[in-house]
Design a protein around this motif. Structure first.
Motif, PDB file in Angstrom:
ATOM      1  N   LEU A  69       0.349   7.315   8.476  1.00 53.53           N
ATOM      2  CA  LEU A  69       1.642   7.999   8.455  1.00 53.53           C
ATOM      3  C   LEU A  69       1.465   9.502   8.635  1.00 53.53           C
ATOM      4  CD1 LEU A  69       4.708   8.109   7.874  1.00 53.53           C
ATOM      5  CD2 LEU A  69       4.148   8.105   5.423  1.00 53.53           C
ATOM      6  N   ARG A  70       0.478  10.063   7.961  1.00 48.97           N
ATOM      7  CA  ARG A  70       0.258  11.514   8.037  1.00 48.97           C
ATOM      8  C   ARG A  70      -0.213  11.962   9.416  1.00 48.97           C
ATOM      9  NH1 ARG A  70      -2.774  11.697   2.131  1.00 48.97           N
ATOM     10  NH2 ARG A  70      -0.873  11.977   0.861  1.00 48.97           N
ATOM     11  N   HIS A  71      -0.793  11.023  10.185  1.00 44.23           N
ATOM     12  CA  HIS A  71      -1.298  11.362  11.516  1.00 44.23           C
ATOM     13  C   HIS A  71      -0.518  10.649  12.613  1.00 44.23           C
ATOM     14  CE1 HIS A  71      -4.713  12.340   8.829  1.00 44.23           C
ATOM     15  NE2 HIS A  71      -4.989  13.270   9.724  1.00 44.23           N
ATOM     16  N   LEU A  72       0.692  10.237  12.299  1.00 47.12           N
ATOM     17  CA  LEU A  72       1.456   9.405  13.219  1.00 47.12           C
ATOM     18  C   LEU A  72       1.708  10.092  14.557  1.00 47.12           C
ATOM     19  CD1 LEU A  72       2.629   6.566  13.078  1.00 47.12           C
ATOM     20  CD2 LEU A  72       4.788   7.550  12.303  1.00 47.12           C
ATOM     21  N   ASP A  73       1.880  11.398  14.544  1.00 47.92           N
ATOM     22  CA  ASP A  73       2.230  12.104  15.774  1.00 47.92           C
ATOM     23  C   ASP A  73       1.024  12.469  16.632  1.00 47.92           C
ATOM     24  OD1 ASP A  73       5.005  12.064  15.456  1.00 47.92           O
ATOM     25  OD2 ASP A  73       4.931  13.752  14.057  1.00 47.92           O
ATOM     26  N   PHE A 109       0.842  -1.191   0.000  1.00 50.36           N
ATOM     27  CA  PHE A 109       0.000   0.000   0.000  1.00 50.36           C
ATOM     28  C   PHE A 109       0.880   1.245   0.000  1.00 50.36           C
ATOM     29  CE2 PHE A 109      -2.995  -3.055   1.953  1.00 50.36           C
ATOM     30  CZ  PHE A 109      -4.057  -2.889   1.072  1.00 50.36           C
ATOM     31  N   ASP A 110       0.366   2.319  -0.581  1.00 50.94           N
ATOM     32  CA  ASP A 110       1.100   3.587  -0.572  1.00 50.94           C
ATOM     33  C   ASP A 110       1.459   3.965   0.866  1.00 50.94           C
ATOM     34  OD1 ASP A 110       0.893   3.809  -3.294  1.00 50.94           O
ATOM     35  OD2 ASP A 110      -0.758   5.266  -3.263  1.00 50.94           O
ATOM     36  N   GLY A 111       2.707   4.307   1.067  1.00 51.14           N
ATOM     37  CA  GLY A 111       3.143   4.760   2.383  1.00 51.14           C
ATOM     38  C   GLY A 111       3.504   3.654   3.356  1.00 51.14           C
ATOM     39  N   ALA A 112       3.385   2.380   2.960  1.00 55.81           N
ATOM     40  CA  ALA A 112       3.613   1.285   3.910  1.00 55.81           C
ATOM     41  C   ALA A 112       5.055   1.261   4.411  1.00 55.81           C
ATOM     42  CB  ALA A 112       3.241  -0.051   3.277  1.00 55.81           C
ATOM     43  N   ALA A 113       6.016   1.254   3.494  1.00 59.00           N
ATOM     44  CA  ALA A 113       7.419   1.224   3.916  1.00 59.00           C
ATOM     45  C   ALA A 113       7.791   2.499   4.660  1.00 59.00           C
ATOM     46  CB  ALA A 113       8.325   1.033   2.701  1.00 59.00           C
ATOM     47  N   GLU A 114       7.273   3.618   4.188  1.00 57.06           N
ATOM     48  CA  GLU A 114       7.550   4.891   4.859  1.00 57.06           C
ATOM     49  C   GLU A 114       6.967   4.906   6.273  1.00 57.06           C
ATOM     50  OE1 GLU A 114       7.644   5.456   0.453  1.00 57.06           O
ATOM     51  OE2 GLU A 114       6.265   4.496   1.882  1.00 57.06           O
ATOM     52  N   ASP A 134      -5.802   3.946   5.611  1.00 56.01           N
ATOM     53  CA  ASP A 134      -4.721   3.161   5.004  1.00 56.01           C
ATOM     54  C   ASP A 134      -3.393   3.564   5.633  1.00 56.01           C
ATOM     55  OD1 ASP A 134      -4.106   5.694   3.834  1.00 56.01           O
ATOM     56  OD2 ASP A 134      -5.382   5.222   2.108  1.00 56.01           O
ATOM     57  N   PRO A 135      -2.282   2.879   5.265  1.00 59.16           N
ATOM     58  CA  PRO A 135      -0.992   3.230   5.857  1.00 59.16           C
ATOM     59  C   PRO A 135      -0.579   4.681   5.628  1.00 59.16           C
ATOM     60  CG  PRO A 135      -0.848   1.071   4.828  1.00 59.16           C
ATOM     61  CD  PRO A 135      -2.181   1.650   4.432  1.00 59.16           C
ATOM     62  N   LEU A 136      -0.878   5.214   4.457  1.00 63.20           N
ATOM     63  CA  LEU A 136      -0.487   6.595   4.170  1.00 63.20           C
ATOM     64  C   LEU A 136      -1.200   7.578   5.094  1.00 63.20           C
ATOM     65  CD1 LEU A 136       1.250   8.384   2.374  1.00 63.20           C
ATOM     66  CD2 LEU A 136      -0.656   8.472   0.733  1.00 63.20           C
TER      67      LEU A 136
END
Length: 248
Positions: A221-225, A98-103, A216-218
């Motif tokens: 990622l955008r809301h990780l913090d 999925f987009d952003g998974a590795a990131e 999704d993972p992306l």
């Protein structure tokens, strides 16, 4: 003259971020459903694919219980699982993360978490998805079917993933895409962040106990913090000395 003790470094007690793989990091849910559908048909079982989809995320034993019911023939399990594995393997070279998974894995690791892939798939399947994911540089450990005797929604897989890095449930978070992930995490005492990438609804994941649900993972990622993966839990207090800079 009294010497001030030199603070000792805190033991490596970083939290453990557990990630389900299939349907969470790599877009495989419906490929698995198709492979099971074909494997079942090869052995004379016609099962609606929607029913199979709802069981994806369980181990093979529980999945077959769910899709074939109490009248199933357990003697077929190995043949069915083998057929599924053979059919699914034809997709190895075309699996898509999925987009952003590795990131997401790299950003989570950069915040101090140990990264564990929590999967009950075969070692061969886990190796295939890891190759496509391309994030081995930040993956600390991974489980496979060899690590568990009872599969999701039993908590054994989550506990095995914790053992891989010596983490306690209160130091961990699981990211998954099915209610089986959420239930397994809950039974192990680990909070679960749900993703909608496996085809379950937000309401279903929340009702199962997910502490947070993202698309999704992306998006995660955008809301990780702003969620439970923002920072690992702090190590327990060490009596008799001030905390080190790393612990503060």
């Amino acid at each position: 003259m009294t010497r001030t003790p030199t603070p000792r470094p805190a033991p490596d007690r970083r939290g453990a971020a557990l990630f389900d793989v299939d349907g969470t990091l790599v877009d495989t849910t419906f490929l698995h459903a198709l492979a099971w559908w074909q494997a079942l048909r090869q052995h004379g079982h016609t099962v609606p694919m929607a029913r199979i989809h709802r069981a994806i995320g369980m181990g093979a034993d529980r999945l077959l219980d769910a899709v074939l019911g109490p009248g199933r023939r357990p003697g077929e399990d190995d043949a069915l699982a083998g057929a599924h594995g053979t059919l699914y393997a034809t997709w190895y070279d075309t699996l898509v993360p999925f987009d952003g998974a590795a990131e997401l894995l790299r950003a989570t690791a950069a915040r101090g978490w140990r990264i564990v892939l929590a999967s009950s798939a075969s070692a061969e399947e886990v190796a295939a998805v890891r190759a496509r994911l391309g994030a081995d540089d930040v993956i600390d450990a991974a489980t496979t079917s060899a690590d568990v005797s009872a599969t999701k929604p039993a908590p054994d897989l989550v506990r095995a993933a914790l053992e891989k890095v010596g983490a306690a449930p209160e130091e961990a978070v699981l990211v998954g895409d099915t209610v089986w992930d959420v239930e397994a995490a809950g039974r192990a005492g680990v909070p679960c962040v749900g993703l909608l990438t496996g085809g379950w609804t937000r309401r279903e994941l929340e009702d199962a106990g997910a502490v947070l649900v993202h698309d999704d993972p992306l998006t995660l990622l955008r809301h990780l913090d702003t969620g439970p993966l923002a920072r690992p839990p702090r190590p327990p207090a060490h009596h008799g000395r001030a905390p080190t800079e790393e612990e503060a």
